[in-house]
Design a protein around this motif. Structure first.
Motif, PDB file in Angstrom:
ATOM      1  N   UNK A  36       0.780  -1.112   0.058  1.00  0.00           N
ATOM      2  CA  UNK A  36       0.001  -0.085  -0.032  1.00  0.00           C
ATOM      3  C   UNK A  36       0.907   1.152   0.081  1.00  0.00           C
ATOM      4  N   UNK A  37       0.304   2.137  -0.807  1.00  0.00           N
ATOM      5  CA  UNK A  37       1.263   3.468  -0.820  1.00  0.00           C
ATOM      6  C   UNK A  37       0.085   4.649  -0.600  1.00  0.00           C
ATOM      7  N   UNK A  38       0.264   5.593   0.257  1.00  0.00           N
ATOM      8  CA  UNK A  38      -0.357   6.913   0.617  1.00  0.00           C
ATOM      9  C   UNK A  38       0.318   8.063   0.093  1.00  0.00           C
ATOM     10  N   UNK A  39      -0.377   8.733  -0.743  1.00  0.00           N
ATOM     11  CA  UNK A  39       0.184  10.207  -0.946  1.00  0.00           C
ATOM     12  C   UNK A  39      -0.781  11.165  -0.662  1.00  0.00           C
ATOM     13  N   UNK A  40      -0.062  12.208  -0.031  1.00  0.00           N
ATOM     14  CA  UNK A  40      -0.859  13.382   0.419  1.00  0.00           C
ATOM     15  C   UNK A  40      -0.867  14.389  -0.658  1.00  0.00           C
ATOM     16  N   UNK A  41      -2.126  14.866  -1.029  1.00  0.00           N
ATOM     17  CA  UNK A  41      -2.269  15.887  -1.978  1.00  0.00           C
ATOM     18  C   UNK A  41      -2.107  15.329  -3.375  1.00  0.00           C
ATOM     19  N   UNK A  42      -3.287  15.918  -4.088  1.00  0.00           N
ATOM     20  CA  UNK A  42      -3.384  15.551  -5.605  1.00  0.00           C
ATOM     21  C   UNK A  42      -2.994  16.649  -6.549  1.00  0.00           C
ATOM     22  N   UNK A  43      -2.157  17.547  -6.219  1.00  0.00           N
ATOM     23  CA  UNK A  43      -1.632  18.447  -7.231  1.00  0.00           C
ATOM     24  C   UNK A  43      -0.928  17.645  -8.041  1.00  0.00           C
ATOM     25  N   UNK A  44      -0.027  18.443  -8.894  1.00  0.00           N
ATOM     26  CA  UNK A  44       0.792  17.790 -10.109  1.00  0.00           C
ATOM     27  C   UNK A  44       2.158  16.736  -9.262  1.00  0.00           C
ATOM     28  N   UNK A  45       2.460  17.316  -8.078  1.00  0.00           N
ATOM     29  CA  UNK A  45       3.467  16.649  -7.351  1.00  0.00           C
ATOM     30  C   UNK A  45       2.927  15.130  -7.118  1.00  0.00           C
ATOM     31  N   UNK A  63      -2.753   2.085  -4.319  1.00  0.00           N
ATOM     32  CA  UNK A  63      -2.346   3.609  -4.082  1.00  0.00           C
ATOM     33  C   UNK A  63      -3.563   4.514  -3.604  1.00  0.00           C
ATOM     34  N   UNK A  64      -3.425   5.235  -2.247  1.00  0.00           N
ATOM     35  CA  UNK A  64      -4.488   6.091  -1.915  1.00  0.00           C
ATOM     36  C   UNK A  64      -3.939   7.526  -2.075  1.00  0.00           C
ATOM     37  N   UNK A  65      -4.583   8.402  -2.590  1.00  0.00           N
ATOM     38  CA  UNK A  65      -4.526   9.792  -2.770  1.00  0.00           C
ATOM     39  C   UNK A  65      -5.165  10.572  -1.944  1.00  0.00           C
ATOM     40  N   UNK A  66      -4.853  11.252  -0.946  1.00  0.00           N
ATOM     41  CA  UNK A  66      -5.617  11.961  -0.027  1.00  0.00           C
ATOM     42  C   UNK A  66      -5.675  13.503  -0.442  1.00  0.00           C
ATOM     43  N   UNK A  67      -6.751  14.278  -0.550  1.00  0.00           N
ATOM     44  CA  UNK A  67      -6.906  15.572  -1.150  1.00  0.00           C
ATOM     45  C   UNK A  67      -7.810  16.048  -0.280  1.00  0.00           C
ATOM     46  N   UNK A 269      -9.051   7.973  -4.931  1.00  0.00           N
ATOM     47  CA  UNK A 269      -8.887   9.509  -4.317  1.00  0.00           C
ATOM     48  C   UNK A 269      -9.629   9.286  -2.781  1.00  0.00           C
ATOM     49  N   UNK A 270      -9.417   9.967  -1.954  1.00  0.00           N
ATOM     50  CA  UNK A 270      -9.849   9.889  -0.722  1.00  0.00           C
ATOM     51  C   UNK A 270      -9.971  11.225  -0.154  1.00  0.00           C
TER      52      UNK A 270
END
Ligand SMILES: Cc1cc2nc3c(=O)[nH]c(=O)nc-3n(C[C@H](O)[C@H](O)[C@H](O)COP(=O)(O)OP(=O)(O)OC[C@H]3O[C@@H](n4cnc5c(N)ncnc54)[C@H](O)[C@@H]3O)c2cc1C
Length: 293
Positions: A36-45, A63-67, A269-270
């Motif tokens: 599992x991978x968590x990424x914080x922020x759904x900007x271009x980065x 992959x979870x992306x928190x925005x 997308x969370x």
């Protein structure tokens, strides 16, 4: 102060430093793909990190992306009288190879950023008026500033040349644990030193005249960032590179790249604000305290 500048530079380079935010610490080797991978922020980065991580680790990793706000972050648009306008990152430099690749991979279209002729007014008179004829502009610039414009072009090229080394590091999956380490690897002490000097100091030291700095460089800082030549030297160099030709944008809005990458990466997308994260082991973290919207 140094930290604030590093954060500012980190933000300004968001379109460039895509992989740095997702790399593992220097020297650490991932033995097996993570589950599992968590990424914080759904900007271009964040969205580009999701895209590249999916390519790196394959379809099985979750992959979870928190925005907490909108997908796109500072590649935002706003509606004015029924028309949508770029309100954040609006033009893309021709040397931004990641954005070029994303637009191609996602089947989006590029449009050239258009600009009118330039005129510089010092409060009393127009000190420079651009012509449609390239040769006339060269003569005018040489007449008023000698070869300073050419030298400035070369100074910006030198900064960009150093910056382009990032692609070589990234092609070898090399990442850095701080912006300072990255900049040092790209251009050594002098390049890193730009974080702690003003643009004015740096360009004075490089031998540019007061007249050229006041009449040419100060207006560029004012127009691009609403700042003066007291701006940080690195940020100033980024701003000057925006006066290059060949700037472009994504048809329909640059933020389409973020939503496209999100979709292509098949991430979840969370919506919500991450309040804190907890370190479990050296390479494992738990995202905690999500505040739903
Ligand atoms: C007015 C303006 C003009 C610009 N012009 C240009 C330009 O012309 N060309 C160019 O190349 N660059 C330009 N930039 C810079 C460029 O827009 C940014 O560098 C880039 O968009 C930053 O991307 P990012 O993903 O790093 O950060 P962001 O776009 O800020 O994305 C971060 C995201 O994380 C979310 N987030 C943060 N904390 C949390 C949390 N705790 N929980 C959940 N979500 C969170 C935020 O809501 C945000 O959506 C401009 C910036 C601005 C503001």
């Amino acid at each position: 102060m140094g930290r604030v500048v590093a954060e500012l530079v980190s933000s300004l380079l968001g379109l460039w430093l895509l992989l740095c935010s997702c790399g593992c610490p220097e020297g650490a080797e991932l033995r097996a793909p993570p589950d599992k991978i968590a990424i914080i922020g759904a900007g271009i980065g964040g969205t580009s990190a999701a895209y590249y991580l999916r390519q790196k680790f394959g379809k099985d990793v979750k992959i979870d992306l928190f925005e907490r706000e909108e997908v796109g972050g500072r590649l935002a648009t706003m509606m004015v009288q029924g028309q949508e306008y770029e309100a954040g990152g609006s033009v893309i430099h021709p040397l931004n190879l990641h954005m070029k690749r994303f637009v191609k991979d996602l089947g989006l279209s590029a449009v050239q950023a258009s600009g009118g002729l330039l005129g510089i007014y010092n409060g009393e008179t127009l000190v420079f008026e651009e012509s449609n004829w390239f040769i006339i502009n060269v003569i005018k610039l040489v007449w008023r500033y000698g070869f300073q414009s050419l030298r400035m072009h070369m100074w910006v090229e030198d900064v960009l040349d150093k910056f382009m080394r990032i692609y070589r590091y990234q092609s070898h999956d090399y990442a850095f644990s701080s912006v300072e380490k990255l900049l040092h690897a790209l251009g050594g002490d002098d390049f890193l030193g730009m974080l702690n000097r003003t643009l004015l100091e740096t360009l004075q030291k490089a031998g540019f005249s007061e007249k050229f700095l006041n009449e040419m460089i100060a207006p560029v800082m004012r127009v691009n960032y609403g700042q003066s030549t007291d701006i940080n030297a690195f940020v100033g160099a980024v701003s000057l590179s925006c006066s290059d030709s060949g700037l472009w944008a994504v048809e329909g809005g640059n933020k389409l790249v973020c939503s496209g990458l999100l979709q292509a990466s098949k991430s979840n997308l969370i919506s919500g604000s991450v309040m804190y994260i907890e370190e479990k082991t050296k390479t494992k973290y738990t995202v905690l305290g999500l505040c739903p919207l």
